[in-house]
Write a protein that holds these residues in place. Structure first.
Motif, PDB file in Angstrom:
ATOM      1  N   SER A   8      51.373  34.858  53.687  1.00 50.94           N
ATOM      2  CA  SER A   8      50.256  35.457  52.956  1.00 50.94           C
ATOM      3  C   SER A   8      50.094  36.943  53.254  1.00 50.94           C
ATOM      4  O   SER A   8      49.570  37.693  52.436  1.00 50.94           O
ATOM      5  N   HIS A  10      48.075  37.911  55.443  1.00 53.87           N
ATOM      6  CA  HIS A  10      46.689  38.025  55.882  1.00 53.87           C
ATOM      7  C   HIS A  10      46.604  37.918  57.397  1.00 53.87           C
ATOM      8  O   HIS A  10      47.163  36.992  57.991  1.00 53.87           O
ATOM      9  N   LEU A  24      41.310  38.222  52.136  1.00 53.21           N
ATOM     10  CA  LEU A  24      40.470  38.086  50.950  1.00 53.21           C
ATOM     11  C   LEU A  24      39.123  38.773  51.154  1.00 53.21           C
ATOM     12  O   LEU A  24      38.522  38.698  52.228  1.00 53.21           O
ATOM     13  N   GLY A  26      36.445  38.111  49.089  1.00 55.16           N
ATOM     14  CA  GLY A  26      35.387  37.166  48.745  1.00 55.16           C
ATOM     15  C   GLY A  26      34.608  37.636  47.537  1.00 55.16           C
ATOM     16  O   GLY A  26      34.773  38.740  47.038  1.00 55.16           O
ATOM     17  N   ARG A  27      33.755  36.779  47.047  1.00 55.75           N
ATOM     18  CA  ARG A  27      32.949  37.105  45.872  1.00 55.75           C
ATOM     19  C   ARG A  27      31.940  38.193  46.225  1.00 55.75           C
ATOM     20  O   ARG A  27      31.321  38.157  47.282  1.00 55.75           O
ATOM     21  N   VAL A  72      33.244  45.726  45.881  1.00 52.93           N
ATOM     22  CA  VAL A  72      34.063  45.033  44.889  1.00 52.93           C
ATOM     23  C   VAL A  72      35.418  45.722  44.840  1.00 52.93           C
ATOM     24  O   VAL A  72      35.511  46.948  44.921  1.00 52.93           O
ATOM     25  N   SER A  73      36.476  44.921  44.682  1.00 51.46           N
ATOM     26  CA  SER A  73      37.831  45.461  44.680  1.00 51.46           C
ATOM     27  C   SER A  73      38.594  45.037  43.438  1.00 51.46           C
ATOM     28  O   SER A  73      38.373  43.949  42.897  1.00 51.46           O
ATOM     29  N   ASP A  74      39.520  45.905  42.994  1.00 55.52           N
ATOM     30  CA  ASP A  74      40.420  45.538  41.898  1.00 55.52           C
ATOM     31  C   ASP A  74      41.360  44.408  42.312  1.00 55.52           C
ATOM     32  O   ASP A  74      41.838  43.653  41.479  1.00 55.52           O
ATOM     33  N   HIS A  75      41.629  44.333  43.607  1.00 58.00           N
ATOM     34  CA  HIS A  75      42.574  43.363  44.152  1.00 58.00           C
ATOM     35  C   HIS A  75      41.794  42.293  44.916  1.00 58.00           C
ATOM     36  O   HIS A  75      40.731  42.571  45.456  1.00 58.00           O
ATOM     37  N   ARG A  76      42.310  41.073  44.978  1.00 61.16           N
ATOM     38  CA  ARG A  76      41.608  39.989  45.660  1.00 61.16           C
ATOM     39  C   ARG A  76      41.461  40.244  47.149  1.00 61.16           C
ATOM     40  O   ARG A  76      40.507  39.790  47.778  1.00 61.16           O
ATOM     41  N   SER A  77      42.420  40.971  47.710  1.00 63.36           N
ATOM     42  CA  SER A  77      42.407  41.226  49.144  1.00 63.36           C
ATOM     43  C   SER A  77      42.073  42.682  49.437  1.00 63.36           C
ATOM     44  O   SER A  77      42.157  43.546  48.560  1.00 63.36           O
ATOM     45  N   GLY A 249      38.226  30.541  52.910  1.00 69.38           N
ATOM     46  CA  GLY A 249      39.071  31.670  52.537  1.00 69.38           C
ATOM     47  C   GLY A 249      39.954  32.183  53.657  1.00 69.38           C
ATOM     48  O   GLY A 249      40.718  33.124  53.441  1.00 69.38           O
TER      49      GLY A 249
END
Length: 278
Positions: A8, A10, A24, A26-27, A72-77, A249
């Motif tokens: 991953s 991560h 990640l 997260g929301r 907030v990010s353009d990418h999930r991570s 997550g």
């Protein structure tokens, strides 16, 4: 790095005064970290909104301690560096934030991305002092704060998480001060109240076990929360996520904790240089 973390990419490196996180985001919900947060986009951009309505966009965003914000990010991570404010000289984080938002920002962002590659490939399992961490991630060492030894001892007690409650009264008695005098000294030295400081350190301690399949109610009790409701509310306030969402997550997250880390009576421990897997 273990196979799960390698696949991953991560990882989280946790030292007593610093955290490096690559995982990640997260929301997007409002959070209020007790540390200085430096977010760097893997790719694309980041959007910051603070509780007072200020909005910022960029590839890297710095947030001072105890500022309510949504990221907030353009990418999930996302990449994130967290610095404990009591570990650096007063004013140093404000100066750093100013530099990060100026012409030097691009170079800092590139260096943090390079630090991630270094940690991922070679060094995440090594011991890191705060000075070594800063040199790797920032290219310089942040000036250290000189704390009163009585406050330093209280911080050590708070960080033990041995299952015994750490109170202002117990710390004051150990310091040879009245509770009121101790509380005044603690806030004067750290810039934050004893109660708020302890709450943040409890929430931070949870990170050591974020990739574990464990009973959250037992973990909450072991690290000092009076009940599961208080635990959930506190974690959500600091991280913008419920505890269960954090653990969900973090299943593929490789965690490197320096020193022996315990969760009280739960039996969970982490030894130096040990990666614990979900």
């Amino acid at each position: 790095m273990d196979d799960t973390g390698r696949k991953s990419g991560h990882l989280m490196l946790i030292t007593p005064e610093r955290v490096f996180y690559a995982g990640l985001l997260g929301r997007p919900r409002q959070r209020c970290s007790g540390g200085f947060n430096l977010y760097v986009a893997f790719e694309g951009g980041l959007w910051l909104t603070t509780a007072d309505g200020r909005q910022t966009h960029g590839e890297m965003i710095a947030v001072l301690p105890n500022v309510r914000h949504t990221i907030v990010s353009d990418h999930r991570s996302v990449l994130s560096v967290v610095i404990e404010p009591e570990s650096v000289r007063p004013g140093a984080l404000e100066d750093l934030a100013s530099r990060l938002s100026g012409p030097e920002g691009t170079a800092f962002a590139s260096r943090i991305r390079l630090a991630y590659r270094e940690l991922r490939e070679h060094h995440a399992g090594n011991d890191f002092s705060s000075a070594e961490f800063d040199s790797l991630c920032l290219g310089e060492v942040l000036p250290q704060r000189e704390l009163d030894p009585r406050v330093t001892q209280a911080i050590v007690q708070i960080g033990k998480f041995s299952g015994e409650p750490v109170t202002a009264a117990s710390c004051a008695a150990e310091a040879g001060l009245s509770p009121s005098r101790f509380l005044h000294l603690f806030k004067e030295q750290t810039g934050i109240s004893f109660r708020s400081f302890r709450a943040w350190k409890r929430a931070r301690h949870l990170l050591h076990f974020a990739n574990q399949d464990i009973n959250l109610a037992h973990l909450a009790q072991d690290i000092g929360y009076p009940d599961s409701t208080h635990f959930s509310h506190s974690i959500r306030r600091f991280y913008g996520l419920k505890p269960r969402a954090i653990f969900s997550g973090s299943r593929d997250l490789a965690i490197y904790s320096h020193g022996r880390v315990s969760a009280g009576n739960s039996g969970l421990t982490q030894e130096n240089r040990l990666t614990r897997n979900a």
